[in-house]
Design a protein around this motif. Structure first.
Motif, PDB file in Angstrom:
ATOM      1  N   SER A  25      28.874  76.867  -1.885  1.00 54.18           N
ATOM      2  CA  SER A  25      29.517  77.562  -2.997  1.00 54.18           C
ATOM      3  C   SER A  25      31.025  77.674  -2.767  1.00 54.18           C
ATOM      4  O   SER A  25      31.820  77.448  -3.683  1.00 54.18           O
ATOM      5  N   LEU A  26      31.412  77.999  -1.553  1.00 60.35           N
ATOM      6  CA  LEU A  26      32.834  78.109  -1.221  1.00 60.35           C
ATOM      7  C   LEU A  26      33.528  76.755  -1.354  1.00 60.35           C
ATOM      8  O   LEU A  26      34.633  76.667  -1.898  1.00 60.35           O
ATOM      9  N   ASP A  27      32.888  75.695  -0.887  1.00 61.79           N
ATOM     10  CA  ASP A  27      33.470  74.357  -1.021  1.00 61.79           C
ATOM     11  C   ASP A  27      33.649  73.980  -2.486  1.00 61.79           C
ATOM     12  O   ASP A  27      34.670  73.402  -2.871  1.00 61.79           O
ATOM     13  N   GLN A  28      32.677  74.312  -3.307  1.00 59.54           N
ATOM     14  CA  GLN A  28      32.760  74.009  -4.741  1.00 59.54           C
ATOM     15  C   GLN A  28      33.917  74.775  -5.383  1.00 59.54           C
ATOM     16  O   GLN A  28      34.680  74.217  -6.181  1.00 59.54           O
ATOM     17  N   LYS A  29      34.069  76.045  -5.029  1.00 54.78           N
ATOM     18  CA  LYS A  29      35.166  76.838  -5.580  1.00 54.78           C
ATOM     19  C   LYS A  29      36.519  76.332  -5.104  1.00 54.78           C
ATOM     20  O   LYS A  29      37.489  76.329  -5.864  1.00 54.78           O
ATOM     21  N   GLU A  30      36.601  75.900  -3.864  1.00 56.47           N
ATOM     22  CA  GLU A  30      37.860  75.340  -3.354  1.00 56.47           C
ATOM     23  C   GLU A  30      38.217  74.050  -4.082  1.00 56.47           C
ATOM     24  O   GLU A  30      39.386  73.819  -4.402  1.00 56.47           O
ATOM     25  N   ARG A  31      37.228  73.205  -4.362  1.00 55.22           N
ATOM     26  CA  ARG A  31      37.495  71.972  -5.114  1.00 55.22           C
ATOM     27  C   ARG A  31      37.970  72.292  -6.526  1.00 55.22           C
ATOM     28  O   ARG A  31      38.901  71.661  -7.041  1.00 55.22           O
ATOM     29  N   ALA A  32      37.349  73.287  -7.162  1.00 50.03           N
ATOM     30  CA  ALA A  32      37.768  73.680  -8.515  1.00 50.03           C
ATOM     31  C   ALA A  32      39.198  74.218  -8.496  1.00 50.03           C
ATOM     32  O   ALA A  32      39.992  73.917  -9.394  1.00 50.03           O
ATOM     33  N   LEU A  33      39.539  74.999  -7.487  1.00 50.11           N
ATOM     34  CA  LEU A  33      40.899  75.524  -7.367  1.00 50.11           C
ATOM     35  C   LEU A  33      41.901  74.394  -7.125  1.00 50.11           C
ATOM     36  O   LEU A  33      42.981  74.389  -7.718  1.00 50.11           O
ATOM     37  N   ASP A  34      41.536  73.441  -6.292  1.00 45.13           N
ATOM     38  CA  ASP A  34      42.423  72.294  -6.058  1.00 45.13           C
ATOM     39  C   ASP A  34      42.635  71.499  -7.338  1.00 45.13           C
ATOM     40  O   ASP A  34      43.753  71.050  -7.616  1.00 45.13           O
ATOM     41  N   ASP A  35      41.578  71.313  -8.112  1.00 51.01           N
ATOM     42  CA  ASP A  35      41.711  70.596  -9.388  1.00 51.01           C
ATOM     43  C   ASP A  35      42.627  71.346 -10.345  1.00 51.01           C
ATOM     44  O   ASP A  35      43.422  70.744 -11.057  1.00 51.01           O
ATOM     45  N   GLU A  36      42.518  72.668 -10.364  1.00 49.51           N
ATOM     46  CA  GLU A  36      43.370  73.471 -11.237  1.00 49.51           C
ATOM     47  C   GLU A  36      44.825  73.431 -10.771  1.00 49.51           C
ATOM     48  O   GLU A  36      45.743  73.377 -11.582  1.00 49.51           O
ATOM     49  N   GLN A  37      45.033  73.414  -9.464  1.00 54.17           N
ATOM     50  CA  GLN A  37      46.391  73.396  -8.934  1.00 54.17           C
ATOM     51  C   GLN A  37      47.073  72.055  -9.135  1.00 54.17           C
ATOM     52  O   GLN A  37      48.302  71.982  -9.115  1.00 54.17           O
ATOM     53  N   LYS A  38      46.316  70.985  -9.368  1.00 52.49           N
ATOM     54  CA  LYS A  38      46.935  69.698  -9.645  1.00 52.49           C
ATOM     55  C   LYS A  38      47.731  69.767 -10.942  1.00 52.49           C
ATOM     56  O   LYS A  38      48.811  69.208 -11.044  1.00 52.49           O
ATOM     57  N   ASP A  39      47.186  70.470 -11.941  1.00 49.57           N
ATOM     58  CA  ASP A  39      47.856  70.606 -13.230  1.00 49.57           C
ATOM     59  C   ASP A  39      48.860  71.750 -13.240  1.00 49.57           C
ATOM     60  O   ASP A  39      49.754  71.784 -14.077  1.00 49.57           O
ATOM     61  N   LYS A  40      48.684  72.703 -12.349  1.00 47.63           N
ATOM     62  CA  LYS A  40      49.541  73.890 -12.314  1.00 47.63           C
ATOM     63  C   LYS A  40      50.068  74.086 -10.885  1.00 47.63           C
ATOM     64  O   LYS A  40      49.547  74.895 -10.128  1.00 47.63           O
ATOM     65  N   PRO A  41      51.121  73.381 -10.521  1.00 48.94           N
ATOM     66  CA  PRO A  41      51.597  73.448  -9.132  1.00 48.94           C
ATOM     67  C   PRO A  41      52.111  74.819  -8.720  1.00 48.94           C
ATOM     68  O   PRO A  41      52.162  75.124  -7.538  1.00 48.94           O
ATOM     69  N   TRP A  42      52.492  75.655  -9.671  1.00 51.91           N
ATOM     70  CA  TRP A  42      53.025  76.968  -9.310  1.00 51.91           C
ATOM     71  C   TRP A  42      51.943  77.885  -8.748  1.00 51.91           C
ATOM     72  O   TRP A  42      52.249  78.885  -8.125  1.00 51.91           O
ATOM     73  N   LEU A  43      50.665  77.556  -8.945  1.00 56.89           N
ATOM     74  CA  LEU A  43      49.604  78.384  -8.391  1.00 56.89           C
ATOM     75  C   LEU A  43      49.562  78.316  -6.863  1.00 56.89           C
ATOM     76  O   LEU A  43      49.154  79.268  -6.211  1.00 56.89           O
ATOM     77  N   GLY A  44      49.966  77.199  -6.303  1.00 62.80           N
ATOM     78  CA  GLY A  44      49.952  77.039  -4.852  1.00 62.80           C
ATOM     79  C   GLY A  44      51.248  77.450  -4.191  1.00 62.80           C
ATOM     80  O   GLY A  44      51.365  77.422  -2.976  1.00 62.80           O
ATOM     81  N   ASP A  45      52.234  77.838  -4.975  1.00 59.62           N
ATOM     82  CA  ASP A  45      53.539  78.189  -4.436  1.00 59.62           C
ATOM     83  C   ASP A  45      53.505  79.607  -3.877  1.00 59.62           C
ATOM     84  O   ASP A  45      52.985  80.526  -4.506  1.00 59.62           O
ATOM     85  N   ASP A  46      54.068  79.790  -2.695  1.00 57.38           N
ATOM     86  CA  ASP A  46      54.084  81.129  -2.092  1.00 57.38           C
ATOM     87  C   ASP A  46      55.505  81.622  -1.828  1.00 57.38           C
ATOM     88  O   ASP A  46      55.722  82.487  -0.992  1.00 57.38           O
ATOM     89  N   ASP A  47      56.486  81.061  -2.548  1.00 58.06           N
ATOM     90  CA  ASP A  47      57.858  81.552  -2.417  1.00 58.06           C
ATOM     91  C   ASP A  47      57.976  82.940  -3.029  1.00 58.06           C
ATOM     92  O   ASP A  47      57.160  83.349  -3.853  1.00 58.06           O
TER      93      ASP A  47
END
Length: 107
Positions: A25-47
């Motif tokens: 379940s955790l792996d599936q959620k991480e893949r979904a988050l990675d897919d979402e971050q491909k279109d929205k790069p600001w989600l992964g930004d920690d500045d």
């Protein structure tokens, strides 16, 4: 003596199955988050503060759906007036179906 070993094996198997399910379940959620971050790069930004480009991209992404849902006339009161007419028509139909007098006609 063998009875408790069987219960320990059962408990271990149950625990292993639960942990494996949670890992999947955790792996599936991480893949979904990675897919979402491909279109929205600001989600992964920690500045501490976003750059101008990141802020603009985020605003554009949020307002993209709003622009599609806006009324075609561009007049914000147009939609409200249309909704009011539709509501008045439904109310009149309900009054007719219930055989209730229209209070605006009695006044």
């Amino acid at each position: 003596m063998s009875s408790w070993r069987r219960w320990v094996k059962y408990g271990k198997a149950k625990l292993d199955d639960t942990v494996a399910g949670l890992n999947r379940s955790l792996d599936q959620k991480e893949r979904a988050l990675d897919d979402e971050q491909k279109d929205k790069p600001w989600l992964g930004d920690d500045d501490e503060a976003p750059s101008f480009e990141q802020a603009k991209a985020r605003i554009d992404d949020v307002t993209r759906d709003v622009a599609r849902a806006a009324p075609s006339s561009g007049d914000p009161t147009f939609d409200v007036a249309e909704q009011q007419r539709a509501a008045d028509q439904r109310l009149a139909e309900i009054r007719r179906s219930l055989d209730v007098d229209d209070p605006t006609k009695n006044a």
